[in-house]
Design a protein around this motif. Sequence first.
Motif, PDB file in Angstrom:
ATOM      1  N   SER A 346     -36.693 -22.498  19.745  1.00 21.45           N
ATOM      2  CA  SER A 346     -35.612 -23.482  19.844  1.00 21.45           C
ATOM      3  C   SER A 346     -34.706 -23.269  18.637  1.00 21.45           C
ATOM      4  CB  SER A 346     -36.183 -24.897  19.813  1.00 21.45           C
ATOM      5  OG  SER A 346     -36.893 -25.090  18.608  1.00 21.45           O
ATOM      6  N   CYS A 347     -33.451 -23.687  18.748  1.00 24.13           N
ATOM      7  CA  CYS A 347     -32.560 -23.668  17.583  1.00 24.13           C
ATOM      8  C   CYS A 347     -31.760 -24.964  17.592  1.00 24.13           C
ATOM      9  CB  CYS A 347     -31.611 -22.467  17.626  1.00 24.13           C
ATOM     10  SG  CYS A 347     -30.499 -22.445  16.193  1.00 24.13           S
ATOM     11  N   ILE A 348     -31.775 -25.667  16.471  1.00 22.39           N
ATOM     12  CA  ILE A 348     -31.004 -26.924  16.396  1.00 22.39           C
ATOM     13  C   ILE A 348     -30.011 -26.873  15.234  1.00 22.39           C
ATOM     14  CG2 ILE A 348     -32.728 -28.408  17.510  1.00 22.39           C
ATOM     15  CD1 ILE A 348     -33.481 -29.312  14.587  1.00 22.39           C
ATOM     16  N   MET A 349     -29.609 -25.639  14.857  1.00 22.94           N
ATOM     17  CA  MET A 349     -28.702 -25.536  13.710  1.00 22.94           C
ATOM     18  C   MET A 349     -27.412 -26.318  13.928  1.00 22.94           C
ATOM     19  SD  MET A 349     -28.842 -21.820  11.979  1.00 22.94           S
ATOM     20  CE  MET A 349     -30.075 -20.781  12.691  1.00 22.94           C
ATOM     21  N   CYS A 350     -26.994 -26.448  15.189  1.00 20.16           N
ATOM     22  CA  CYS A 350     -25.716 -27.126  15.449  1.00 20.16           C
ATOM     23  C   CYS A 350     -25.839 -28.642  15.465  1.00 20.16           C
ATOM     24  CB  CYS A 350     -25.115 -26.628  16.755  1.00 20.16           C
ATOM     25  SG  CYS A 350     -24.519 -24.950  16.574  1.00 20.16           S
ATOM     26  N   GLN A 351     -27.050 -29.168  15.249  1.00 17.53           N
ATOM     27  CA  GLN A 351     -27.174 -30.630  15.290  1.00 17.53           C
ATOM     28  C   GLN A 351     -26.433 -31.313  14.148  1.00 17.53           C
ATOM     29  OE1 GLN A 351     -31.068 -32.246  16.081  1.00 17.53           O
ATOM     30  NE2 GLN A 351     -31.080 -31.383  18.147  1.00 17.53           N
ATOM     31  N   SER A 356     -27.383 -34.007  19.637  1.00 15.49           N
ATOM     32  CA  SER A 356     -28.452 -33.836  20.622  1.00 15.49           C
ATOM     33  C   SER A 356     -28.508 -32.398  21.145  1.00 15.49           C
ATOM     34  CB  SER A 356     -28.269 -34.824  21.779  1.00 15.49           C
ATOM     35  OG  SER A 356     -27.001 -34.646  22.346  1.00 15.49           O
ATOM     36  N   HIS A 357     -27.807 -31.482  20.468  1.00  7.39           N
ATOM     37  CA  HIS A 357     -27.732 -30.110  20.957  1.00  7.39           C
ATOM     38  C   HIS A 357     -28.998 -29.314  20.607  1.00  7.39           C
ATOM     39  CE1 HIS A 357     -25.837 -26.266  21.943  1.00  7.39           C
ATOM     40  NE2 HIS A 357     -26.536 -25.807  20.931  1.00  7.39           N
ATOM     41  N   VAL A 358     -29.500 -28.567  21.576  1.00  9.36           N
ATOM     42  CA  VAL A 358     -30.603 -27.644  21.295  1.00  9.36           C
ATOM     43  C   VAL A 358     -30.414 -26.392  22.150  1.00  9.36           C
ATOM     44  CG1 VAL A 358     -32.096 -28.898  22.934  1.00  9.36           C
ATOM     45  CG2 VAL A 358     -33.127 -27.319  21.324  1.00  9.36           C
ATOM     46  N   CYS A 359     -30.688 -25.228  21.578  1.00  4.45           N
ATOM     47  CA  CYS A 359     -30.663 -23.980  22.342  1.00  4.45           C
ATOM     48  C   CYS A 359     -32.092 -23.477  22.490  1.00  4.45           C
ATOM     49  CB  CYS A 359     -29.871 -22.902  21.601  1.00  4.45           C
ATOM     50  SG  CYS A 359     -28.101 -23.123  21.692  1.00  4.45           S
ATOM     51  N   ILE A 360     -32.413 -22.931  23.669  1.00  3.36           N
ATOM     52  CA  ILE A 360     -33.674 -22.207  23.830  1.00  3.36           C
ATOM     53  C   ILE A 360     -33.296 -20.730  23.794  1.00  3.36           C
ATOM     54  CG2 ILE A 360     -35.611 -21.693  25.367  1.00  3.36           C
ATOM     55  CD1 ILE A 360     -35.775 -24.503  24.181  1.00  3.36           C
ATOM     56  N   VAL A 361     -33.800 -20.032  22.789  1.00  2.00           N
ATOM     57  CA  VAL A 361     -33.400 -18.645  22.566  1.00  2.00           C
ATOM     58  C   VAL A 361     -34.523 -17.723  23.045  1.00  2.00           C
ATOM     59  CG1 VAL A 361     -32.646 -16.992  20.823  1.00  2.00           C
ATOM     60  CG2 VAL A 361     -32.071 -19.407  20.555  1.00  2.00           C
ATOM     61  N   THR A 362     -34.183 -16.823  23.960  1.00  2.00           N
ATOM     62  CA  THR A 362     -35.166 -15.875  24.492  1.00  2.00           C
ATOM     63  C   THR A 362     -34.603 -14.463  24.270  1.00  2.00           C
ATOM     64  OG1 THR A 362     -34.314 -15.511  26.731  1.00  2.00           O
ATOM     65  CG2 THR A 362     -35.485 -17.584  26.356  1.00  2.00           C
ATOM     66  N   LEU A 366     -29.250 -15.268  24.372  1.00  4.22           N
ATOM     67  CA  LEU A 366     -28.867 -15.616  22.997  1.00  4.22           C
ATOM     68  C   LEU A 366     -28.603 -17.111  22.910  1.00  4.22           C
ATOM     69  CD1 LEU A 366     -26.147 -12.903  22.293  1.00  4.22           C
ATOM     70  CD2 LEU A 366     -28.468 -12.916  21.406  1.00  4.22           C
ATOM     71  N   GLY A 367     -28.520 -17.629  21.688  1.00  2.39           N
ATOM     72  CA  GLY A 367     -28.067 -19.007  21.527  1.00  2.39           C
ATOM     73  C   GLY A 367     -26.637 -19.121  22.022  1.00  2.39           C
ATOM     74  N   LEU A 368     -26.192 -20.336  22.238  1.00  4.05           N
ATOM     75  CA  LEU A 368     -24.860 -20.571  22.793  1.00  4.05           C
ATOM     76  C   LEU A 368     -23.753 -19.923  21.952  1.00  4.05           C
ATOM     77  CD1 LEU A 368     -23.542 -22.238  25.102  1.00  4.05           C
ATOM     78  CD2 LEU A 368     -23.281 -24.078  23.449  1.00  4.05           C
ATOM     79  N   CYS A 369     -23.955 -19.865  20.644  1.00  5.74           N
ATOM     80  CA  CYS A 369     -22.943 -19.303  19.739  1.00  5.74           C
ATOM     81  C   CYS A 369     -22.849 -17.789  19.866  1.00  5.74           C
ATOM     82  CB  CYS A 369     -23.308 -19.649  18.300  1.00  5.74           C
ATOM     83  SG  CYS A 369     -24.986 -19.136  17.888  1.00  5.74           S
ATOM     84  N   GLY A 370     -23.875 -17.159  20.442  1.00  4.08           N
ATOM     85  CA  GLY A 370     -23.884 -15.705  20.548  1.00  4.08           C
ATOM     86  C   GLY A 370     -24.349 -15.019  19.274  1.00  4.08           C
ATOM     87  N   ALA A 371     -24.627 -15.779  18.222  1.00  2.00           N
ATOM     88  CA  ALA A 371     -24.973 -15.165  16.935  1.00  2.00           C
ATOM     89  C   ALA A 371     -26.459 -15.268  16.617  1.00  2.00           C
ATOM     90  CB  ALA A 371     -24.158 -15.805  15.819  1.00  2.00           C
ATOM     91  N   VAL A 372     -27.226 -15.996  17.432  1.00  2.00           N
ATOM     92  CA  VAL A 372     -28.654 -16.147  17.137  1.00  2.00           C
ATOM     93  C   VAL A 372     -29.456 -15.480  18.254  1.00  2.00           C
ATOM     94  CG1 VAL A 372     -30.536 -17.799  16.789  1.00  2.00           C
ATOM     95  CG2 VAL A 372     -28.276 -18.280  15.850  1.00  2.00           C
ATOM     96  N   SER A 373     -30.056 -14.342  17.923  1.00  2.00           N
ATOM     97  CA  SER A 373     -30.883 -13.643  18.908  1.00  2.00           C
ATOM     98  C   SER A 373     -32.327 -14.112  18.758  1.00  2.00           C
ATOM     99  CB  SER A 373     -30.813 -12.137  18.663  1.00  2.00           C
ATOM    100  OG  SER A 373     -31.538 -11.830  17.486  1.00  2.00           O
TER     101      SER A 373
END
Length: 431
Positions: A346-351, A356-362, A366-373
């Motif tokens: 999970s990534c919550i850097m944008c919180q 309430s934003h969370v990305c599930i990175v697989t 990628l994360g929504l930003c495209g910068a977190v693999s």
Amino acid sequence: ILGAAPTAEEGAALVKSYQEQGILVTLVGGIIDQCIEQNVKMGASLRVIPLGYDVTSVIHVVSVAVRAALIFGNVKPGDAAGLMAYTKERVPAFVNAFSPLNEVIVAAGAGAIALGFPVLTNEDTFEVPGALIPKVAPADMNAASLDARNIKIKITKIDIPVSFASAYEGEIIRRGDMQVEFDGSRVDCCELVHMKEPGEIEDHKIEVIGPDLDEFEVGSKHSIAYVVEVAGKSMQEDFEPVFERKFHSYINCIEGVMHTGQRDMIRIRISKDTFNAGFRLKHIGEVLYANVKNEFAAVVDKCQVKVITDPELVTKIRHEIAVPMFNKRDERLATMTDEAVDVYYSCIMCQAFSPSHVCIVTPERLGLCGAVSWFDAKATNELDPTGPCQVVTKEKPIDERIGEYEDVNEAVRKFSHGALDDVSLYSIMEK
Ligand code: SF4
């Protein structure tokens, strides 16, 4: 801060000391003119906000504190006791009031004390322990105020001629205010972290290779590469891009310096004011060194920085070292599939700005930003196990075709604080 400090220099120094600590400062009365006189830049984005000359304008910041209690503390309108308990416990505010104090200032100060905000003043008056603290010299007000509210701040003191604080992160440098620009969209530029053997690194060596800022014409565009070389027993190559992603934030925290982009698509602008204050390229090295050593102390034992502006050398570094390295990292990820791994992250850097934003990175997502693999999230988790990226298991499939898992849904619910119930990793049509 209420009223005027004994001198404009002392007033401005106090304001800047809070700003450097990332503390929001609101100004009422004579301190505003003192800041103008001392060229302290003000505005909401710089976290120094002049409210007005009349003491009654202090109501605007009281309003912020009260709204914090209503919005974040779920305090109901009319619940005065609940409100005061919340502001005392949860809103770490305090007041610095400069002498002479009159009845209106004292009344406003009493209001602040009722909300749990201690008032510190340089006036020789009576003391109310923990609430009204008199006879504090302007130079001691910062430390005494933090102490009164038990605020502990981890500061990285960096040897540069301008301020370094998160207050400067959103600062825009307009073309007319710019001394020089490094622009990766027009000329060769890149930023890179490179893991080395400890013997190859001299700790805290900052090297500038090529012309410095004072050799460039005002308003001109140039090439730049900065290579941060690190070594450490627990350092891994996988951490390199994680450090690199932080450079954007580090460089933006410098007063009068703007950074956008990443890898070999970066742009840096340095303002005339910052240049005139004595800022030179070695200071970029100092900022990168101090922050990498501070934030990644667990894995970095030694660090040295090369800041290169020799255009031929930058072109060589970009095309012969940086781009092949970026490609190698991307290829490694390109050959991985979601099925090949046991866990996602999970990534919550944008919180920070989207609560309430969370990305599930697989590996394939990628994360929504495209910068977190997936590799970046994994490395972030290893560097900071209680940090923004957490392990998410995928042991309880609901429908593998659309990528829905019970344990992934649980993670999404937990990290979004209940705002999201479920996620399908591969379909926005069916779910
Ligand atoms: S992966 Fe998601 S939460 Fe993390 S930085 Fe990117 S967009 Fe933000």
